[in-house]
Design an enzyme around this catalytic site. Structure first.
Site, mmCIF file in Angstrom:
data_model
loop_
_atom_site.group_PDB
_atom_site.id
_atom_site.type_symbol
_atom_site.label_atom_id
_atom_site.label_comp_id
_atom_site.label_asym_id
_atom_site.label_seq_id
_atom_site.Cartn_x
_atom_site.Cartn_y
_atom_site.Cartn_z
ATOM 1 C CG ASP A 24 -2.201 -0.676 1.049
ATOM 2 O OD1 ASP A 24 -2.381 -1.258 -0.138
ATOM 3 O OD2 ASP A 24 -2.808 -0.847 1.957
ATOM 4 C CG ASP A 66 2.615 -6.784 10.857
ATOM 5 O OD1 ASP A 66 1.830 -7.098 9.984
ATOM 6 O OD2 ASP A 66 2.227 -5.991 11.960
ATOM 7 C CG ASP A 90 8.454 -5.339 12.059
ATOM 8 O OD1 ASP A 90 7.377 -5.195 11.481
ATOM 9 O OD2 ASP A 90 8.668 -5.147 13.192
ATOM 10 C CG ASP A 133 -4.667 -7.435 15.460
ATOM 11 O OD1 ASP A 133 -5.535 -6.754 16.131
ATOM 12 O OD2 ASP A 133 -3.420 -7.262 15.649
#
Length: 533
Positions: A132, A191, A193, A285
């Protein structure tokens, strides 16, 4: 003569004005201030007892879990998946790996590389990079990296969309709609990282394959930059308790816990049955986890399955993250509490656990009692000696709670006292965010992506070749470094401490001066620059 008399009259005017203020204070103190403050003390003591009982309960259960409970691979059916000599990899389910990204310049290579390095049959794995990003240069870099891995035979797809509607939830939802996903049974989410080990899927997927009532397998986070500065050490202490105790207890006793948004594998059928991803709060989540649990699905937490990740290393990024993590659960509680109460698919005690323990005590009471009791009510009682705070509420209960919180990170036990002072500072922002979520006002749906530095800071230090210093020198931006709210509370606590030093009876000034220092350090934005010993 008249001109000379006017200056001489100033001290008398000042004295008379002070006397009037004193009389007004005494006039309202007894009938109004004292009763209200006593009520505030009683409410805070009740909340402290609720949090205390919750921590003791969690401590007892985690001891029982560690000593007597069977490990997840013994509680559930678990057998390793192996290739068949005749059918090859056909007995392996097709797994989708989703990596949501947003301008992840520093970490995109790490996360994509880790996903492509997963030990799973190549023909049974689909990697989906959901980008995105708004920076066209970064988008091009990410796409080129995906093409590089695709040229090596990895089934990786670079996916973009026209708008960022729904933020992360919107990206994940859009990704599941793609035609090539229809034959996937499970989806692993990481994610940008996060760096899973190669055997991640081989350890997690068998729980889902062999237990049709399990919807989610969650791994534990491990932090590659925990020793970077004092801020990251404080975060490690808080999150280690969450993973070591809260997630473990929820998984062992009720097969329920909040999905952490990453480092987890979902059964796609469970996501669809629960209504899919929703962007009505900033904790998509947790929203999905609660809805899935209400439909009878079970969750498994694997504390020994660990995924490397990164902690925010700037105070600005950490504040934004904590706002989202505090506001979102409160807002979700507002939206779902009656749905949980009316649900008929789960047993009564699980409802009690979700409403009272998971939401009310941990997501609301924990923030409020820390801020109101120890940063507001306790200092005010110094100015109103008629109101007494029992020593068990002011000292004993918080001390025991602090000790119980320390079990997650024994290596940082020497930082425990400062961690409490820092948590008190952050409770100011968490409480504010909690009220915003409960009332659904202002920044209730604010989403700021947490800044990630990857190996950039480490590489910069290597290039300089400088020794590790006590204070790093971040770029000075007054808007990012000066926090008036923290400095205002520092002034209030310091004034209260000085008054207690000269006129008080309970010696709270020792705590108040130390808390003042912590508020001042964070107020000037230095908490993310101090390197811990």
């Amino acid at each position: 003569m008249a001109a000379q008399a006017i200056p001489n009259s100033f001290p008398y005017v000042r004295q008379e004005f002070t006397g009037v203020l004193g009389q007004m204070w005494e006039l309202v103190k007894a009938p109004l201030i004292v009763p209200l403050l006593r009520l505030a003390v009683y409410v805070c003591l009740a909340m402290a007892l609720m949090l205390f009982c919750e921590r003791v309960y969690m401590g007892i259960v985690i001891i029982l879990v560690k000593l007597f409970w069977k490990k997840p691979d013994k509680r559930y059916n678990w057998e390793p998946l192996e290739e068949d000599l005749e059918g090859g990899s056909s007995n392996f389910p097709v797994v989708l790996v989703q990596i949501p990204m947003y301008n992840e310049k520093e970490v995109y290579k790490i996360s994509i590389g880790a996903a492509c390095g997963l030990s799973w049959p190549a023909d049974r794995l689909v990697i989906q990079v959901l980008d995105d990003s708004t920076d066209p240069i970064i988008k091009e870099m990410v796409e080129v990296e995906c093409q590089r891995w695709a040229s090596k035979g990895i089934n990786i797809v670079y996916q973009i969309r026209e708008t960022r509607g729904g933020y992360k939830a919107g990206a994940l939802k859009e990704g599941l709609k793609r035609s090539y996903v229809k034959h996937c049974e499970y989806v692993a989410i990481f994610d940008a990282d996060f760096r899973p080990e190669p055997d991640y899927l081989k350890r997690a997927i068998p729980f889902l394959v062999n237990n049709p009532d399990i919807a989610l397998v969650q791994a534990r986070w491990r932090f590659v930059n925990a020793d970077e500065c004092l801020l990251t050490r404080m975060q490690e202490m808080s999150l280690d308790y969450h993973f070591t105790v809260e997630q473990e207890v929820g998984s062992a006793t009720h097969a329920f816990f909040g999905f952490n948004g990453t480092a987890g594998v979902w059964r796609i059928a469970a996501i669809n049955e629960a209504g899919g991803w929703k962007d009505r709060t900033t904790v998509e989540d947790m929203d999905l986890a609660v809805r899935s649990s209400l439909r009878g699905w079970k969750f498994v937490y694997l504390g020994d399955l660990q995924v490397k990740s990164e902690l925010p290393s700037t105070f600005k990024a950490f504040r934004f993250q904590q706002h989202r993590w505090s506001c979102g659960p409160a807002n979700l509680f507002r939206k779902m509490v009656m749905e949980i109460v009316r649900n008929k698919k789960v047993r009564f005690w699980k409802k009690v656990y979700v409403i009272y323990s998971f939401f009310f005590v941990r997501k609301i009471i924990a923030h409020m009692v820390t801020f109101f009791f120890y940063c507001v009510v306790l200092p005010i009682t110094i100015w109103v000696p008629e109101v007494h705070v029992p020593i068990w509420g002011a000292i004993y209960i918080p001390s025991i709670i602090t000790i119980l919180n320390s079990v997650g990170t024994p290596r940082s036990v020497h930082l425990l006292f400062y961690w409490i002072l820092f948590e008190n500072v952050m409770s100011l922002h968490r409480t504010k965010a909690t009220f915003i979520g409960l009332l659904e006002t202002g920044r209730a749906n604010e989403w700021v992506v947490t800044e990630k530095l990857g190996d950039a800071l480490k590489n910069k230090d290597k290039e300089k070749g400088s020794a590790k210093s006590i204070f790093r020198r971040p770029k000075f931006k007054i808007g990012d470094r000066i926090h008036l709210l923290e400095l205002g509370f520092a002034a209030f606590l310091f004034t209260s401490g000085v008054y207690d030093l000269f006129y008080g009876k309970n010696h709270y000034y020792v705590y108040l001066f130390l808390q003042t220092i912590t508020f001042t350090i964070t107020g000037f934005g230095y908490i993310g620059t101090i390197v811990p010993s």
